[in-house]
Design an enzyme around this catalytic site. Structure first.
Site, mmCIF file in Angstrom:
data_model
loop_
_atom_site.group_PDB
_atom_site.id
_atom_site.type_symbol
_atom_site.label_atom_id
_atom_site.label_comp_id
_atom_site.label_asym_id
_atom_site.label_seq_id
_atom_site.Cartn_x
_atom_site.Cartn_y
_atom_site.Cartn_z
ATOM 1 N N ALA A 134 0.820 -1.212 0.000
ATOM 2 C CA ALA A 134 0.000 0.000 0.000
ATOM 3 C C ALA A 134 0.854 1.262 0.000
ATOM 4 O O ALA A 134 0.344 2.346 0.221
ATOM 5 C CB ALA A 134 -0.916 -0.003 1.207
ATOM 6 N N ASN A 213 4.367 -10.969 3.789
ATOM 7 C CA ASN A 213 3.656 -9.858 3.161
ATOM 8 C C ASN A 213 4.673 -8.870 2.585
ATOM 9 O O ASN A 213 5.623 -8.490 3.257
ATOM 10 C CB ASN A 213 2.741 -9.143 4.172
ATOM 11 C CG ASN A 213 1.673 -10.065 4.736
ATOM 12 O OD1 ASN A 213 1.645 -10.354 5.923
ATOM 13 N ND2 ASN A 213 0.808 -10.546 3.873
ATOM 14 N N ARG A 221 12.085 -24.091 -5.099
ATOM 15 C CA ARG A 221 13.451 -23.966 -5.643
ATOM 16 C C ARG A 221 13.981 -22.540 -5.501
ATOM 17 O O ARG A 221 15.156 -22.300 -5.712
ATOM 18 C CB ARG A 221 13.482 -24.396 -7.116
ATOM 19 C CG ARG A 221 13.539 -25.907 -7.275
ATOM 20 C CD ARG A 221 13.727 -26.311 -8.723
ATOM 21 N NE ARG A 221 12.564 -26.031 -9.541
ATOM 22 C CZ ARG A 221 11.488 -26.831 -9.619
ATOM 23 N NH1 ARG A 221 11.459 -27.960 -8.930
ATOM 24 N NH2 ARG A 221 10.471 -26.513 -10.381
ATOM 25 N N ASP A 242 -3.324 -11.175 12.293
ATOM 26 C CA ASP A 242 -4.645 -10.561 12.473
ATOM 27 C C ASP A 242 -5.763 -11.362 11.807
ATOM 28 O O ASP A 242 -6.910 -10.936 11.785
ATOM 29 C CB ASP A 242 -4.638 -9.125 11.917
ATOM 30 C CG ASP A 242 -4.389 -9.071 10.410
ATOM 31 O OD1 ASP A 242 -3.963 -10.106 9.840
ATOM 32 O OD2 ASP A 242 -4.607 -8.005 9.803
ATOM 33 N N ASP A 268 1.086 -3.651 12.776
ATOM 34 C CA ASP A 268 1.076 -2.897 11.502
ATOM 35 C C ASP A 268 -0.226 -2.099 11.410
ATOM 36 O O ASP A 268 -0.803 -1.929 10.329
ATOM 37 C CB ASP A 268 1.233 -3.827 10.288
ATOM 38 C CG ASP A 268 1.610 -3.065 9.011
ATOM 39 O OD1 ASP A 268 1.937 -1.867 9.103
ATOM 40 O OD2 ASP A 268 1.556 -3.665 7.925
#
Ligand code: ZN
Length: 406
Positions: A134, A213, A221, A242, A268
């Site tokens: 974001a 994230n 691999r 969360d 976060d």
């Protein structure tokens, strides 16, 4: 002296049930199991006592933010998270124009001087547009030691963590420069391969920003940054537990690999934490929150390269919510508490001051009900005023805190 007794007290050695804890002003004086050694001032029956949480990754909450707004807003954001159990927290900034980052770092350094936050976390601007999540790609730049030094100076010694993408040109020099001045380098918002990430750890990187994230998904691999960060014992790994950012299986797998000593729960959290669904701001980005999930509203990048509108944009959880979710996902209570308090305190170099219920550390406590919902928070020996006037279940906010005269 203040004695709290009769609850389940989570200590580094295990859960004392029942246990007691004696406080001397701002410090923990003693902790023990069984009956209280003297009449208790506070009956903890039916409650858990956890150490205050230490949140390394927070952008805002309760309608206020570190990433925009006034100094009063920043103080309100810190107060919101303290009242929900995060007795220590970093203020996290997102990628923004350099002059803005400098100004905000200087403003937040004042909050750190006042002891309201434990320091700053720069989540940018040396990030990969390919894994921008974001964040605003228009202001992402290649690692530049001179720029880092300007931001470090603006934070007046309070910069604790910087997140960067190690595949960008100049990253190794920046990792070394930051490490040298005592700033923890975190790998995140990165498209790095496992090999590049291993080299970054060799250069000094020691932390993973919201593991999985903002990284390429691990392949058997090419395990990517996530694989390398999990593989190395010297790296602590953040997870956003969360229920939105990671599948519960992913949380459990990460916890098994890291063990509690390397796992770090973070919120976060963005401005909408603790607020109803609606439209909000994260840095320069518009965010909409629906069903408690924050997502980007629109793509500000006219070239339209990369993942955009709809990207998850931070969480609306507090760290207390993440603690509750991690326990519900099957992680042992003691391990969750270690990941929410003890290990992040160690990352900040505060292990001799907070992060566990043991004598000599700060009296930073979170009293929780059976569902691990915070009912009362103490910071440095002082009860914090609750910000939520009416608890969800209609129960008094401080149940069991009936004071008996001693
Ligand atoms: Zn973040």
């Amino acid at each position: 002296m203040l004695l709290l007794a009769g609850g389940r007290v989570v200590t580094p050695g295990g859960v004392l049930g029942p246990g007691w804890i004696r406080l001397a002003g701002p410090l923990i004086d003693a902790v023990g199991s069984g009956d209280a050694p003297e009449p208790a001032a506070i009956d903890l029956h039916g409650q858990w006592v956890l150490p205050g949480f230490v949140d390394l990754h927070v952008h805002g909450g309760g309608g206020a933010s570190f990433t925009e707004g006034t100094e009063e807003d920043a103080r309100a954001a810190a107060a919101f998270h303290r009242a929900h159990g995060s007795t220590s927290l970093l203020a996290s900034l997102v990628t923004a124009p350099l002059a803005e980052l400098e100004a905000r770092a200087a403003m937040l350094a004042g909050l750190a001087d006042d002891g309201l936050i434990a320091g700053l976390h720069l989540e940018g601007p040396f990030l990969s547009p390919a894994r921008r999540g974001a964040q605003d790609p228009r202001h992402m730049i290649a690692p530049d030691v001179a720029v880092f030094e300007r931001l470090h100076a603006a934070a007046r010694g309070h910069l604790r963590v910087i997140t960067l993408a190690p595949e960008l040109p100049g990253a190794t020099r920046l990792i070394e420069a930051a490490t040298q001045v005592g700033v923890t380098v975190a790998v995140g918002h990165t498209d790095a391969t496992a090999g590049v990430t291993m080299a970054a750890i060799d250069a000094g990187a020691r932390h993973a920003t919201h593991l999985f994230n903002g990284m390429r998904p691990p392949h058997h691999r090419e395990p990517g940054a996530a694989g390398a960060l999990l593989d190395r014992d010297e790296v602590t790994c953040e997870v956003i537990a969360d229920g939105v950012h990671l599948h519960d299986i992913t949380i459990r797998l990460a916890a098994r690999v890291t063990g509690p000593g390397r796992l770090v729960l973070v919120s976060d959290a963005m401005v909408a934490a603790g607020l109803p669904d609606g439209r909000y701001q994260l840095g320069s980005m518009q965010v909409t929150v629906a069903g408690g999930v924050a997502r980007l509203l629109e793509d500000p990048d006219p070239t339209g390269t990369g993942p955009r509108a709809g990207a998850i944009a931070g969480s609306t959880a507090t760290l207390a919510d993440a603690v509750r979710h991690a326990i519900a996902a099957g992680l042992p209570v003691c391990d969750v508490v270690t990941a929410a308090s003890t290990t992040p305190a160690r990352v900040l170099g505060l292990a001799d001051r907070t992060g566990a219920l043991r004598p000599g550390l700060a009296a930073d406590l979170v009293l929780c009900d059976d569902d691990f919902r915070p009912r009362a928070v103490m910071r440095r020996g002082e009860w914090l005023a609750p910000l939520r006037p009416v608890p969800a279940a209609g129960r008094p906010l401080y149940p069991g805190l009936a004071c008996r005269a001693t």
